[in-house]
Structures are given as C-alpha cells and as structure tokens.
Design a protein around this motif. Structure first.
Motif, PDB file in Angstrom:
ATOM      1  N   MET A   1     -15.115 -18.176 -10.899  1.00  0.00           N
ATOM      2  CA  MET A   1     -13.650 -17.721 -10.816  1.00  0.00           C
ATOM      3  C   MET A   1     -12.904 -19.039 -10.066  1.00  0.00           C
ATOM      4  SD  MET A   1     -12.447 -14.601  -8.609  1.00  0.00           S
ATOM      5  CE  MET A   1     -13.188 -13.258  -9.481  1.00  0.00           C
ATOM      6  N   GLU A   2     -11.646 -19.387 -10.785  1.00  0.00           N
ATOM      7  CA  GLU A   2     -11.040 -20.251 -10.159  1.00  0.00           C
ATOM      8  C   GLU A   2     -10.180 -19.896  -8.950  1.00  0.00           C
ATOM      9  OE1 GLU A   2      -8.028 -21.161 -13.075  1.00  0.00           O
ATOM     10  OE2 GLU A   2      -9.592 -21.845 -14.681  1.00  0.00           O
ATOM     11  N   ALA A   3      -9.633 -20.833  -8.126  1.00  0.00           N
ATOM     12  CA  ALA A   3      -9.393 -20.509  -6.803  1.00  0.00           C
ATOM     13  C   ALA A   3      -8.057 -19.589  -6.893  1.00  0.00           C
ATOM     14  CB  ALA A   3      -8.750 -21.882  -6.269  1.00  0.00           C
ATOM     15  N   TYR A   4      -7.252 -19.867  -7.788  1.00  0.00           N
ATOM     16  CA  TYR A   4      -6.107 -18.911  -7.992  1.00  0.00           C
ATOM     17  C   TYR A   4      -6.416 -17.614  -8.139  1.00  0.00           C
ATOM     18  CZ  TYR A   4      -1.779 -16.689  -9.231  1.00  0.00           C
ATOM     19  OH  TYR A   4      -0.643 -16.104  -9.370  1.00  0.00           O
ATOM     20  N   GLU A   5      -7.594 -17.393  -9.000  1.00  0.00           N
ATOM     21  CA  GLU A   5      -7.915 -16.040  -9.386  1.00  0.00           C
ATOM     22  C   GLU A   5      -8.585 -15.342  -8.113  1.00  0.00           C
ATOM     23  OE1 GLU A   5     -10.733 -16.107 -12.655  1.00  0.00           O
ATOM     24  OE2 GLU A   5      -9.051 -16.601 -13.865  1.00  0.00           O
ATOM     25  N   LYS A   6      -9.394 -16.150  -7.193  1.00  0.00           N
ATOM     26  CA  LYS A   6     -10.058 -15.605  -6.045  1.00  0.00           C
ATOM     27  C   LYS A   6      -8.904 -15.252  -5.174  1.00  0.00           C
ATOM     28  CE  LYS A   6     -14.165 -18.623  -6.041  1.00  0.00           C
ATOM     29  NZ  LYS A   6     -14.966 -19.547  -5.602  1.00  0.00           N
ATOM     30  N   GLU A   7      -7.736 -15.965  -4.783  1.00  0.00           N
ATOM     31  CA  GLU A   7      -6.646 -15.691  -4.242  1.00  0.00           C
ATOM     32  C   GLU A   7      -5.855 -14.412  -4.623  1.00  0.00           C
ATOM     33  OE1 GLU A   7      -2.450 -17.397  -2.487  1.00  0.00           O
ATOM     34  OE2 GLU A   7      -3.864 -18.917  -3.554  1.00  0.00           O
ATOM     35  N   ALA A   8      -5.738 -14.189  -5.953  1.00  0.00           N
ATOM     36  CA  ALA A   8      -5.184 -13.030  -6.692  1.00  0.00           C
ATOM     37  C   ALA A   8      -5.927 -11.723  -6.503  1.00  0.00           C
ATOM     38  CB  ALA A   8      -5.125 -13.322  -8.088  1.00  0.00           C
ATOM     39  N   LEU A   9      -7.276 -12.051  -6.336  1.00  0.00           N
ATOM     40  CA  LEU A   9      -8.391 -10.743  -6.198  1.00  0.00           C
ATOM     41  C   LEU A   9      -8.091 -10.414  -4.700  1.00  0.00           C
ATOM     42  CD1 LEU A   9     -10.376  -8.968  -7.159  1.00  0.00           C
ATOM     43  CD2 LEU A   9     -11.770 -10.503  -6.594  1.00  0.00           C
ATOM     44  N   MET A  10      -7.945 -11.290  -3.839  1.00  0.00           N
ATOM     45  CA  MET A  10      -7.719 -10.841  -2.253  1.00  0.00           C
ATOM     46  C   MET A  10      -6.367 -10.266  -2.144  1.00  0.00           C
ATOM     47  SD  MET A  10      -9.225 -14.500  -0.458  1.00  0.00           S
ATOM     48  CE  MET A  10      -8.588 -13.988   1.114  1.00  0.00           C
ATOM     49  N   GLU A  11      -5.466 -10.789  -2.863  1.00  0.00           N
ATOM     50  CA  GLU A  11      -4.040 -10.033  -2.505  1.00  0.00           C
ATOM     51  C   GLU A  11      -4.137  -8.681  -3.084  1.00  0.00           C
ATOM     52  OE1 GLU A  11      -1.397 -12.566  -4.610  1.00  0.00           O
ATOM     53  OE2 GLU A  11      -1.272 -14.211  -2.933  1.00  0.00           O
ATOM     54  N   LEU A  12      -4.896  -8.513  -4.236  1.00  0.00           N
ATOM     55  CA  LEU A  12      -4.987  -7.183  -4.978  1.00  0.00           C
ATOM     56  C   LEU A  12      -5.644  -6.438  -3.885  1.00  0.00           C
ATOM     57  CD1 LEU A  12      -5.003  -5.227  -7.444  1.00  0.00           C
ATOM     58  CD2 LEU A  12      -6.898  -6.405  -8.413  1.00  0.00           C
ATOM     59  N   ASN A  13      -6.836  -6.562  -3.439  1.00  0.00           N
ATOM     60  CA  ASN A  13      -7.631  -5.846  -2.345  1.00  0.00           C
ATOM     61  C   ASN A  13      -6.806  -5.560  -1.265  1.00  0.00           C
ATOM     62  OD1 ASN A  13      -9.921  -5.842  -4.123  1.00  0.00           O
ATOM     63  ND2 ASN A  13     -10.750  -7.692  -3.516  1.00  0.00           N
ATOM     64  N   ALA A  14      -5.765  -6.333  -0.778  1.00  0.00           N
ATOM     65  CA  ALA A  14      -5.152  -6.247   0.250  1.00  0.00           C
ATOM     66  C   ALA A  14      -4.193  -5.153   0.031  1.00  0.00           C
ATOM     67  CB  ALA A  14      -4.334  -7.393   0.867  1.00  0.00           C
ATOM     68  N   TRP A  15      -3.596  -5.071  -1.128  1.00  0.00           N
ATOM     69  CA  TRP A  15      -2.572  -4.165  -1.661  1.00  0.00           C
ATOM     70  C   TRP A  15      -3.306  -2.839  -1.844  1.00  0.00           C
ATOM     71  CZ3 TRP A  15      -2.493  -1.878  -6.656  1.00  0.00           C
ATOM     72  CH2 TRP A  15      -1.131  -1.244  -7.229  1.00  0.00           C
ATOM     73  N   LYS A  16      -4.331  -2.794  -2.266  1.00  0.00           N
ATOM     74  CA  LYS A  16      -5.129  -1.386  -2.314  1.00  0.00           C
ATOM     75  C   LYS A  16      -5.355  -0.881  -0.886  1.00  0.00           C
ATOM     76  CE  LYS A  16      -7.859  -2.546  -6.646  1.00  0.00           C
ATOM     77  NZ  LYS A  16      -9.171  -2.723  -7.201  1.00  0.00           N
ATOM     78  N   ARG A  17      -5.750  -1.698   0.022  1.00  0.00           N
ATOM     79  CA  ARG A  17      -5.991  -1.335   1.469  1.00  0.00           C
ATOM     80  C   ARG A  17      -4.745  -0.539   1.890  1.00  0.00           C
ATOM     81  NH1 ARG A  17      -9.133  -6.040   1.783  1.00  0.00           N
ATOM     82  NH2 ARG A  17      -7.543  -7.114   2.668  1.00  0.00           N
ATOM     83  N   LYS A  18      -3.465  -1.156   1.670  1.00  0.00           N
ATOM     84  CA  LYS A  18      -2.311  -0.634   1.819  1.00  0.00           C
ATOM     85  C   LYS A  18      -2.063   0.707   1.588  1.00  0.00           C
ATOM     86  CE  LYS A  18       2.968  -1.801   1.781  1.00  0.00           C
ATOM     87  NZ  LYS A  18       3.538  -2.791   0.904  1.00  0.00           N
ATOM     88  N   LEU A  19      -2.404   0.908   0.011  1.00  0.00           N
ATOM     89  CA  LEU A  19      -2.211   2.508  -0.389  1.00  0.00           C
ATOM     90  C   LEU A  19      -3.031   3.260   0.206  1.00  0.00           C
ATOM     91  CD1 LEU A  19      -1.938   1.335  -4.213  1.00  0.00           C
ATOM     92  CD2 LEU A  19      -0.222   1.805  -2.711  1.00  0.00           C
ATOM     93  N   ALA A  20      -4.213   2.829   0.771  1.00  0.00           N
ATOM     94  CA  ALA A  20      -5.042   3.741   1.619  1.00  0.00           C
ATOM     95  C   ALA A  20      -4.554   4.296   2.678  1.00  0.00           C
ATOM     96  CB  ALA A  20      -6.342   2.823   1.689  1.00  0.00           C
ATOM     97  N   LYS A  21      -3.556   3.364   3.500  1.00  0.00           N
ATOM     98  CA  LYS A  21      -3.033   4.127   4.732  1.00  0.00           C
ATOM     99  C   LYS A  21      -1.983   5.010   4.397  1.00  0.00           C
ATOM    100  CE  LYS A  21      -3.427  -0.712   6.759  1.00  0.00           C
ATOM    101  NZ  LYS A  21      -2.556  -1.861   7.209  1.00  0.00           N
ATOM    102  N   ASN A  22      -1.617   5.919   5.430  1.00  0.00           N
ATOM    103  CA  ASN A  22      -0.899   7.063   5.359  1.00  0.00           C
ATOM    104  C   ASN A  22       0.421   6.531   5.450  1.00  0.00           C
ATOM    105  OD1 ASN A  22      -2.936   9.119   4.991  1.00  0.00           O
ATOM    106  ND2 ASN A  22      -3.183   8.933   7.348  1.00  0.00           N
ATOM    107  N   PRO A  23       1.443   7.080   4.782  1.00  0.00           N
ATOM    108  CA  PRO A  23       2.900   6.621   4.882  1.00  0.00           C
ATOM    109  C   PRO A  23       3.293   7.007   6.431  1.00  0.00           C
ATOM    110  CG  PRO A  23       2.699   8.916   3.855  1.00  0.00           C
ATOM    111  CD  PRO A  23       1.530   8.317   3.990  1.00  0.00           C
ATOM    112  N   SER A  24       4.409   6.136   6.624  1.00  0.00           N
ATOM    113  CA  SER A  24       5.168   6.513   7.841  1.00  0.00           C
ATOM    114  C   SER A  24       5.698   7.855   8.151  1.00  0.00           C
ATOM    115  CB  SER A  24       6.317   5.665   8.085  1.00  0.00           C
ATOM    116  OG  SER A  24       7.391   5.939   7.058  1.00  0.00           O
ATOM    117  N   MET A  25       5.816   8.366   9.391  1.00  0.00           N
ATOM    118  CA  MET A  25       6.446   9.646   9.636  1.00  0.00           C
ATOM    119  C   MET A  25       7.530   9.840   8.922  1.00  0.00           C
ATOM    120  SD  MET A  25       5.507  10.308  13.588  1.00  0.00           S
ATOM    121  CE  MET A  25       6.175  11.974  13.702  1.00  0.00           C
TER     122      MET A  25
END
Length: 247
Positions: free
Chosen positions: A1-25
C-alpha cells in the motif's frame, strides 16, 4: 500500500469513528422535534412527497446528458482520483452557490424552485464522482450506491450508521436482490425524503425571505455541496479499499 493510500485509510477510519459518536444535544433535540412534527402529518402525505422526490431524482438520473457522454475513469491511483474529485467539488459548489443566490434573491416563489434545481446539481455531482472513481452510474447498482452516498450526507446519525454498515457489505447487500434489482426495491423513499427534508428544513426556510434569502441561499448551497463532497469521498474510498482486497 502506497503512503497516500495509508493516509487515506487513516482518514477514512477517523471518519467512521466520528459517525460512531452520538450527535450533539442540539442536533438530537432538533431531530426529535422534527420527528414529532412529522408524526402529525398523515402517512399519505409522506408517501406523496416521497414519490415526488423519487420522480425528481429519477428524472435527473435519466436525462443527464453529461452522464450519457462520459465514461468511468480507468487506470488511475487513489490520489489522482481524490485530486479529480476536489476539482469537481470546486466546480459544483460554485454552481450551487450561484443557483442559491439567484433563487434566494427572488423570495418565496422563486425560492421554491431551488429545491429541485439544487437536487439536480447534487445528483449530477454524484454521477461525476462515481465516474471519477471508476464506476458507471448507468448501471442500477451504481445508481443505488449514489443514492446511498446522498443519504449518508443528508441524514440523521442513526441513518448514517445504517448506511455505512450497508456500504461496508455492499456486494452482499446487492446480491440479496438477485438479477431483478431495481432502485425502488432497495430504497425506502418515505424515509429518504423525511431525512433529507429534516436536514435542510431550517436553512432553506430562511432562504425564502426576500433579500436575506440571497445570502442564505448562496451560503447554504455552498456548504451543502462541501458536505456532500466529503461524504462522497469517504464512501468511494470504502469501495476503493474493498476492490483492492479483491485483487
């Protein structure tokens, strides 16, 4: 996996974790209030509106000359595709902003026309995105994916999570319908229109105010295309990495 793809995968996983959080009140309260108000509307009305949105989307999907003339891009890296997407976002958000300013300046009557016009811009952008990442939106399954990207961008956190789960098992989801797959089989249009309408309800109401609507229309449409662009990039990165695992 190229460096850009590794960084893109990290960003994707961070986005998924964001979706897992509950929305604001505030967002949670707003959604609860809108859901309560929707409960007072007869089911027949929801079905009618859902069908109207389905027809508008269907018209956009089947009459776009751009889609008919363009072919999916092939033999490109993820980095090249992401760069092409960013250029498309700049172009489409400019178009959406100008359209919003024009309809917003006209008050209620002209402002009402913004809904189908902006919807058409969004769908054409998503078709362009599909082609950038190498997929052909002429096919039913790819059009269905486009609608799921749309739903990912403009839905509650609960629906976003459900959509993400579906995308992560996309081929399995498609295979369940067999060879007779149709859009109407796989999309709940009532839920689709309720989620979209609730998401844009408040800002689009402000756009109907004469004079003030010009600024609101331009700004809101601009931001909505940015949000759609972000969702599209992450959703198609999911497809990209799924395809890489198959190779």
């Amino acid at each position: 996996m190229e460096a850009y793809e590794k960084e893109a995968l990290m960003e994707l996983n961070a986005w998924k974790r964001k979706l897992a959080k509950n929305p604001s009140m505030v967002k949670d309260w707003t959604k609860s209030f809108q859901s309560k108000m929707n409960g007072y509307v007869p089911d027949k009305v929801h079905v009618t509106i859902g069908n109207a949105i389905r027809q508008m989307i269907d018209t956009t999907m089947n009459t776009s000359e751009y889609v008919q003339k363009k072919e999916p891009l092939q033999h490109m890296s993820l980095e090249q595709r992401d760069e092409a997407l960013q250029k498309a976002i700049v172009s489409y958000r400019r178009t959406a902003s100008l359209e919003g300013a024009g309809t917003g300046a006209g008050g209620i009557l002209l402002g009402m026309s913004d809904f189908p016009m902006l919807l058409a811009i969004k769908m054409r952008f998503l078709f362009t995105t599909a082609q950038i990442y190498g997929y052909d939106p002429k096919h039913v399954d790819e059009r269905l994916f486009v609608l799921n990207v749309f739903q990912m961008a403009f839905s509650s956190r609960k629906t976003q999570r459900e959509t993400l789960a579906r995308m992560e098992q996309w081929q399995t989801f498609i295979d369940e319908f067999g060879e007779e797959l149709t859009i109407d089989q796989a999309i709940d249009w009532v839920t689709f229109q309720l989620e979209y309408r609730d998401f844009i309800d408040v800002p689009k109401t402000l756009q109907l105010i004469p004079g003030f609507g010009l600024f609101v229309g331009a700004t809101i449409n601009y931001q909505l295309l940015i949000q759609l662009g972000e969702a599209a990039q992450y959703c198609y990165r999911i497809r990209w990495f799924q395809d890489q695992l198959k190779q």
